[in-house]
Design an enzyme around this catalytic site. Structure first.
Site, mmCIF file in Angstrom:
data_model
loop_
_atom_site.group_PDB
_atom_site.id
_atom_site.type_symbol
_atom_site.label_atom_id
_atom_site.label_comp_id
_atom_site.label_asym_id
_atom_site.label_seq_id
_atom_site.Cartn_x
_atom_site.Cartn_y
_atom_site.Cartn_z
ATOM 1 N N ASN A 6 -51.183 24.117 26.024
ATOM 2 C CA ASN A 6 -52.363 24.665 26.708
ATOM 3 C C ASN A 6 -53.395 25.018 25.647
ATOM 4 O O ASN A 6 -53.253 26.015 24.948
ATOM 5 C CB ASN A 6 -51.939 25.910 27.503
ATOM 6 C CG ASN A 6 -53.133 26.634 28.100
ATOM 7 O OD1 ASN A 6 -54.236 26.079 28.177
ATOM 8 N ND2 ASN A 6 -52.920 27.876 28.526
ATOM 9 N N TRP A 7 -54.423 24.190 25.559
ATOM 10 C CA TRP A 7 -55.422 24.389 24.492
ATOM 11 C C TRP A 7 -56.418 25.493 24.806
ATOM 12 O O TRP A 7 -57.245 25.832 23.972
ATOM 13 C CB TRP A 7 -56.177 23.085 24.240
ATOM 14 C CG TRP A 7 -55.327 21.988 23.676
ATOM 15 C CD1 TRP A 7 -53.985 22.029 23.397
ATOM 16 C CD2 TRP A 7 -55.761 20.663 23.313
ATOM 17 N NE1 TRP A 7 -53.571 20.828 22.884
ATOM 18 C CE2 TRP A 7 -54.636 19.971 22.825
ATOM 19 C CE3 TRP A 7 -56.994 20.010 23.357
ATOM 20 C CZ2 TRP A 7 -54.718 18.650 22.370
ATOM 21 C CZ3 TRP A 7 -57.072 18.699 22.920
ATOM 22 C CH2 TRP A 7 -55.946 18.030 22.430
ATOM 23 N N LYS A 8 -56.405 25.995 26.035
ATOM 24 C CA LYS A 8 -57.357 27.040 26.441
ATOM 25 C C LYS A 8 -58.778 26.572 26.125
ATOM 26 O O LYS A 8 -59.089 25.400 26.308
ATOM 27 C CB LYS A 8 -57.001 28.364 25.756
ATOM 28 C CG LYS A 8 -55.514 28.699 25.949
ATOM 29 C CD LYS A 8 -55.147 30.089 25.573
ATOM 30 C CE LYS A 8 -53.656 30.282 25.858
ATOM 31 N NZ LYS A 8 -53.222 31.640 25.702
ATOM 32 N N HIS A 91 -52.893 30.431 35.584
ATOM 33 C CA HIS A 91 -52.617 31.017 34.266
ATOM 34 C C HIS A 91 -53.030 32.489 34.270
ATOM 35 O O HIS A 91 -54.009 32.861 34.922
ATOM 36 C CB HIS A 91 -53.387 30.247 33.183
ATOM 37 C CG HIS A 91 -52.960 30.646 31.814
ATOM 38 N ND1 HIS A 91 -53.473 31.755 31.185
ATOM 39 C CD2 HIS A 91 -52.034 30.123 30.972
ATOM 40 C CE1 HIS A 91 -52.874 31.882 30.010
ATOM 41 N NE2 HIS A 91 -52.004 30.908 29.853
ATOM 42 N N GLU A 93 -54.598 34.204 32.255
ATOM 43 C CA GLU A 93 -55.991 34.454 31.855
ATOM 44 C C GLU A 93 -56.945 34.212 33.033
ATOM 45 O O GLU A 93 -57.980 34.871 33.154
ATOM 46 C CB GLU A 93 -56.355 33.586 30.635
ATOM 47 C CG GLU A 93 -55.677 34.139 29.380
ATOM 48 C CD GLU A 93 -55.399 33.119 28.289
ATOM 49 O OE1 GLU A 93 -55.943 31.999 28.341
ATOM 50 O OE2 GLU A 93 -54.626 33.454 27.377
ATOM 51 N N GLU A 157 -44.536 33.167 32.116
ATOM 52 C CA GLU A 157 -45.258 33.630 30.940
ATOM 53 C C GLU A 157 -45.494 35.137 31.052
ATOM 54 O O GLU A 157 -46.460 35.564 31.689
ATOM 55 C CB GLU A 157 -46.609 32.923 30.830
ATOM 56 C CG GLU A 157 -46.518 31.428 30.703
ATOM 57 C CD GLU A 157 -47.776 30.834 30.072
ATOM 58 O OE1 GLU A 157 -47.663 30.206 29.024
ATOM 59 O OE2 GLU A 157 -48.872 31.043 30.621
ATOM 60 N N GLY A 163 -50.236 35.152 23.337
ATOM 61 C CA GLY A 163 -51.191 35.295 22.238
ATOM 62 C C GLY A 163 -50.991 36.553 21.412
ATOM 63 O O GLY A 163 -51.838 36.915 20.602
ATOM 64 N N SER A 193 -46.291 33.030 23.087
ATOM 65 C CA SER A 193 -46.014 33.054 21.642
ATOM 66 C C SER A 193 -44.827 32.174 21.243
ATOM 67 O O SER A 193 -44.044 32.541 20.375
ATOM 68 C CB SER A 193 -45.820 34.491 21.148
ATOM 69 O OG SER A 193 -47.011 35.245 21.348
ATOM 70 N N GLY A 214 -49.398 27.840 23.774
ATOM 71 C CA GLY A 214 -50.827 28.038 23.530
ATOM 72 C C GLY A 214 -51.160 27.789 22.072
ATOM 73 O O GLY A 214 -51.282 26.655 21.610
ATOM 74 N N GLY A 215 -51.263 28.882 21.313
ATOM 75 C CA GLY A 215 -51.699 28.814 19.915
ATOM 76 C C GLY A 215 -51.029 27.726 19.082
ATOM 77 O O GLY A 215 -51.713 26.969 18.367
HETATM 78 P P1 PGA Z 1 -49.563 31.508 23.388
HETATM 79 O O1 PGA Z 1 -50.153 31.097 24.840
HETATM 80 O O2 PGA Z 1 -48.487 30.475 23.060
HETATM 81 O O3 PGA Z 1 -50.729 31.418 22.455
HETATM 82 O O4 PGA Z 1 -48.993 32.873 23.516
HETATM 83 C C1 PGA Z 1 -49.317 30.636 25.861
HETATM 84 C C2 PGA Z 1 -50.133 30.425 27.110
HETATM 85 O O5 PGA Z 1 -51.042 31.223 27.373
HETATM 86 O O6 PGA Z 1 -49.902 29.481 27.884
#
Ligand code: PGA
Length: 233
Positions: A6-8, A91, A93, A157, A163, A193, A214-215
């Protein structure tokens, strides 16, 4: 095993082309399903550069109507037209910053599946909810709006792990995944994470069927290291 990146809100078309060219050229584990989820403006580039490979491209959201007066939204048929394979829905977010509700998650998921997209539907409790002993109730509520479908996977999640560098312990992840699966019989990805060093232990849990990253999905090396960790899990 499914590993989705997930590149956000990172990587425009140029960076996307660079990343996808690198991904295309690196050896990838064939027994793992690999998905990248770039921002809308970079989807076409990702689809083009990854054409003919086994890497799929998914969007980060999708609207429930097929077209109409919904400024700023993108519907499933348009994603299908681009050659996009699926979408993330709900998600945390989106829930936290953009008012996404369980009802919205339900409508988006149903419409996407009906249009032939695969869906990664996200669920997970906040830190306050876990501390209040509410984690299972929150998961029950979030999962209750989803229906089993062969193209649906859930991503568990925990919001406190996204994050933050605070990963759920493998035991906690396993417990939450088993609980989600007792509510809905679909594959469940872990997210929050996930890094190359903690991926092997998390992915080794019996009810962890992959990861939403994500990251660590923003660099080809760390993303592929997580994909390789999924091989023997
Ligand atoms: P993260 O994000 O790996 O940076 O914690 C995961 C996500 O939000 O899908």
């Amino acid at each position: 095993m499914l590993i989705a990146g997930n590149w956000k809100m990172y990587k425009g078309p140029e960076e996307t082309a660079h990343f996808c060219r690198q991904l295309r050229e690196h050896p990838r584990p064939t027994e793992v399903d690999i998905v990248v989820c770039p921002p809308y403006v970079s989807l076409a580039t990702a689809v083009q550069v990854l054409a003919g490979t086994d890497v799929a491209v998914a969007a980060q959201n999708v609207h429930w109507e097929s077209e109409g007066p919904f400024t700023g939204e993108v519907p499933a048929p348009m994603l299908r037209e681009l050659g996009v394979y699926g979408a993330i829905v709900g998600h945390s977010e989106r829930r936290q910053h953009f008012g996404e509700t369980d009802e919205g998650v339900s409508r988006r998921t149903r419409a996407a599946l009906a249009a032939g997209l695969s869906v990664i539907a996200c669920v997970g409790e906040t830190e306050a909810e876990r501390e209040a002993g509410e984690a299972e109730n929150v998961l029950r509520r979030q999962v209750s709006v989803l229906e089993r479908d062969e193209n649906l996977v859930v991503a568990y999640e925990p919001v406190w792990a996204i994050g933050t560098g605070k990963t759920a312990t493998p035991e906690l992840a396993q417990e939450a995944h088993a609980f989600v699966k007792s509510l809905l019989d679909v594959p469940v990805l872990y997210g929050g994470s996930v890094k190359p060093d903690n991926a092997p232990e998390l992915l080794a849990q019996p009810d962890v069927d992959g990861a939403l990253v994500g990251g660590a999905s923003l660099e080809v090396d760390s993303f592929l290291a997580i994909c390789r960790a999924a091989i023997h899990s």
